[in-house]
Design an enzyme around this catalytic site. Structure first.
Site, mmCIF file in Angstrom:
data_model
loop_
_atom_site.group_PDB
_atom_site.id
_atom_site.type_symbol
_atom_site.label_atom_id
_atom_site.label_comp_id
_atom_site.label_asym_id
_atom_site.label_seq_id
_atom_site.Cartn_x
_atom_site.Cartn_y
_atom_site.Cartn_z
ATOM 1 N N TYR A 268 -1.552 -1.343 10.620
ATOM 2 C CA TYR A 268 -1.711 -1.214 9.136
ATOM 3 C C TYR A 268 -0.568 -1.114 8.326
ATOM 4 O O TYR A 268 -0.045 -1.756 7.363
ATOM 5 C CB TYR A 268 -3.012 -0.576 8.673
ATOM 6 C CG TYR A 268 -3.350 -0.778 7.080
ATOM 7 C CD1 TYR A 268 -3.608 -2.044 6.731
ATOM 8 C CD2 TYR A 268 -3.040 0.212 6.125
ATOM 9 C CE1 TYR A 268 -3.869 -2.192 5.382
ATOM 10 C CE2 TYR A 268 -3.653 0.102 4.741
ATOM 11 C CZ TYR A 268 -3.850 -1.138 4.485
ATOM 12 O OH TYR A 268 -4.058 -1.436 2.957
ATOM 13 N N SER B 291 0.916 -1.001 0.024
ATOM 14 C CA SER B 291 -0.055 -0.118 -0.024
ATOM 15 C C SER B 291 0.874 1.092 0.027
ATOM 16 O O SER B 291 2.155 1.272 0.453
ATOM 17 C CB SER B 291 -0.862 -0.095 1.293
ATOM 18 O OG SER B 291 -1.424 1.067 1.457
HETATM 19 N N1 LIG Z 1 -8.435 -0.466 -1.505
HETATM 20 C C1 LIG Z 1 -7.538 0.364 -1.292
HETATM 21 O O1 LIG Z 1 -7.482 1.684 -1.202
HETATM 22 C C2 LIG Z 1 -6.096 -0.309 -0.934
HETATM 23 C C3 LIG Z 1 -5.125 0.433 -0.986
HETATM 24 C C4 LIG Z 1 -3.842 -0.188 -0.516
HETATM 25 C C5 LIG Z 1 -3.640 -1.456 -0.635
HETATM 26 N N2 LIG Z 1 -4.904 -2.183 -0.365
HETATM 27 C C6 LIG Z 1 -4.811 -3.653 -0.228
HETATM 28 O O2 LIG Z 1 -5.499 -4.390 -1.207
HETATM 29 C C7 LIG Z 1 -5.763 -5.513 -0.882
HETATM 30 C C8 LIG Z 1 -7.186 -5.909 -1.178
HETATM 31 O O3 LIG Z 1 -8.348 -5.126 -0.630
HETATM 32 P P1 LIG Z 1 -9.340 -4.501 -1.374
HETATM 33 O O4 LIG Z 1 -9.118 -3.040 -1.404
HETATM 34 O O5 LIG Z 1 -9.799 -4.975 -2.559
HETATM 35 O O6 LIG Z 1 -10.652 -4.502 -0.258
HETATM 36 P P2 LIG Z 1 -11.897 -5.341 -0.217
HETATM 37 O O7 LIG Z 1 -12.689 -4.984 -1.085
HETATM 38 O O8 LIG Z 1 -12.447 -5.304 1.178
HETATM 39 O O9 LIG Z 1 -11.367 -6.874 -0.323
HETATM 40 C C9 LIG Z 1 -10.524 -7.736 0.822
HETATM 41 C C10 LIG Z 1 -10.602 -9.048 0.290
HETATM 42 O O10 LIG Z 1 -10.040 -9.754 1.235
HETATM 43 C C11 LIG Z 1 -10.633 -10.906 1.641
HETATM 44 N N3 LIG Z 1 -10.140 -11.229 3.043
HETATM 45 C C12 LIG Z 1 -10.269 -10.607 4.139
HETATM 46 N N4 LIG Z 1 -9.794 -11.336 5.065
HETATM 47 C C13 LIG Z 1 -9.465 -12.806 4.630
HETATM 48 C C14 LIG Z 1 -9.059 -13.930 5.162
HETATM 49 N N5 LIG Z 1 -8.678 -14.165 6.485
HETATM 50 N N6 LIG Z 1 -8.768 -14.899 4.400
HETATM 51 C C15 LIG Z 1 -9.010 -14.512 3.032
HETATM 52 N N7 LIG Z 1 -9.504 -13.829 2.478
HETATM 53 C C16 LIG Z 1 -9.700 -12.620 3.217
HETATM 54 C C17 LIG Z 1 -12.124 -10.627 1.471
HETATM 55 O O11 LIG Z 1 -12.753 -11.866 1.463
HETATM 56 P P3 LIG Z 1 -13.590 -12.484 2.250
HETATM 57 O O12 LIG Z 1 -14.231 -11.616 3.382
HETATM 58 O O13 LIG Z 1 -14.769 -13.210 1.451
HETATM 59 O O14 LIG Z 1 -12.676 -13.681 2.874
HETATM 60 C C18 LIG Z 1 -11.864 -9.826 0.227
HETATM 61 O O15 LIG Z 1 -12.113 -10.424 -0.933
HETATM 62 C C19 LIG Z 1 -5.763 -5.619 0.776
HETATM 63 O O16 LIG Z 1 -4.381 -6.285 0.983
HETATM 64 C C20 LIG Z 1 -5.514 -3.985 1.069
HETATM 65 O O17 LIG Z 1 -4.845 -3.711 2.354
HETATM 66 C C21 LIG Z 1 -6.106 -1.491 -0.930
#
Ligand SMILES: NC(=O)c1ccc[n+]([C@@H]2O[C@H](COP(=O)([O-])OP(=O)(O)OC[C@H]3O[C@@H](n4cnc5c(N)ncnc54)[C@H](OP(=O)(O)O)[C@@H]3O)[C@@H](O)[C@H]2O)c1
Length: 247
Positions: A155, A142
């Site tokens: 985080y 991130s």
């Molecule tokens: N969106 C942003 O602004 C942003 C910025 C920087 C980094 N990121 C990173 O991008 C990644 C994806 O996040 P996102 O933004 O797409 O958020 P999101 O829409 O909330 O998706 C998160 C995903 O992680 C899964 N997850 C959570 N806990 C889990 C577990 N214990 N085992 C397996 N799967 C799990 C969830 O699926 P289930 O709940 O079905 O398990 C969901 O599919 C993360 O690592 C986040 O830190 C996001």
């Protein structure tokens, strides 16, 4: 966008946000996708939709805090499609809060999912990729893995860790022709703000995302760019943020 067709891509956190859109994006370009997340109904529906459209997908219920489940996910990919070309270590949560709130459960979860989940992904994929003498391990950090701000201690620590692990991996897997990438996105429109449990912080983050976040296909394109490079090109870092995001 070459080199995507025929690749087998395993994605953790495939039920929402980055994981979901990247699975769709890559399968539209001919990749076979293996979907892991805890929400079985969501990933099964996604796999069905992709297969109905002529793509190739399977869904494997996976909690990334359980090493055996992550191994099952990767092994299922190899069993079904004969190999694993890419692991997208994507599952993550962002439970921001000041340390003084003492949200110890959030800290544990953040470390278990964001750090141990990535390590378990590496543990599951590495033996196959070593044997194949090829593969790409992509881990999601991130902008918060490069900067620190109040409320972001745990985080940011988790996302700095992802960079550290991926860089060590990069240096270690040279003999096996394995490539590693860290992607560090800024604010992108996904379900992520929903993982903030502190009410006052959640309100601020929601507001910030409403005003600043960019669409999630920005992430899918970054992944596709790295995957589509020739095998002798190892793209190791991509950082992107909304044009209007300051920090
Ligand atoms: N969106 C942003 O602004 C942003 C910025 C920087 C980094 N990121 C990173 O991008 C990644 C994806 O996040 P996102 O933004 O797409 O958020 P999101 O829409 O909330 O998706 C998160 C995903 O992680 C899964 N997850 C959570 N806990 C889990 C577990 N214990 N085992 C397996 N799967 C799990 C969830 O699926 P289930 O709940 O079905 O398990 C969901 O599919 C993360 O690592 C986040 O830190 C996001």
């Amino acid at each position: 966008m070459e080199n995507i067709e025929g690749k087998v891509v395993v994605i953790t956190g495939a039920s929402s946000g980055f994981g979901k859109i990247t699975a769709e994006y890559l399968s539209e370009r001919g990749a076979s996708v293996v979907l892991g997340a805890r929400s079985t109904d969501k990933i099964e529906a996604m796999a069905k939709k992709i297969n109905n459209k002529g793509g190739k997908a399977i869904a494997v219920t996976t909690d990334v805090t359980k090493a055996d489940q992550v191994k099952k996910l990767v092994d299922a990919a190899v069993k079904e499609f004969g190999k694993i070309d890419v692991l997208l270590n994507n599952a993550g949560i962002m439970p921001l809060s000041p340390l003084e709130y003492l949200k110890v459960e959030d800290w544990d979860q953040c470390i278990d999912i964001n750090i141990k989940g990535v390590l378990y992904g590496i543990a599951a994929a590495l033996p196959h990729m070593k044997e194949q003498k090829s593969g790409q391990i992509i881990s999601v950090s991130s902008v918060a893995g490069h900067t620190i701000s109040p409320g972001g201690a745990v985080y940011s620590a988790s996302k700095y860790s992802v960079r550290v692990i991926s860089e060590a991996l990069r240096q270690e897997v040279k003999p096996y022709n394995i490539r590693t990438l860290v992607i560090s996105p800024g604010a992108v429109n996904t379900g992520l703000p929903g993982s903030v449990t502190a009410e006052d912080v959640a309100e601020n983050i929601k507001q910030y995302y409403t005003e600043n976040a960019i669409p999630a296909d920005s992430f899918a394109r970054a992944v596709a760019f790295a995957i589509s490079q020739p095998e002798d090109v190892d793209v190791n870092e991509i950082l992107f943020r909304p044009t209007k995001q300051q920090l």
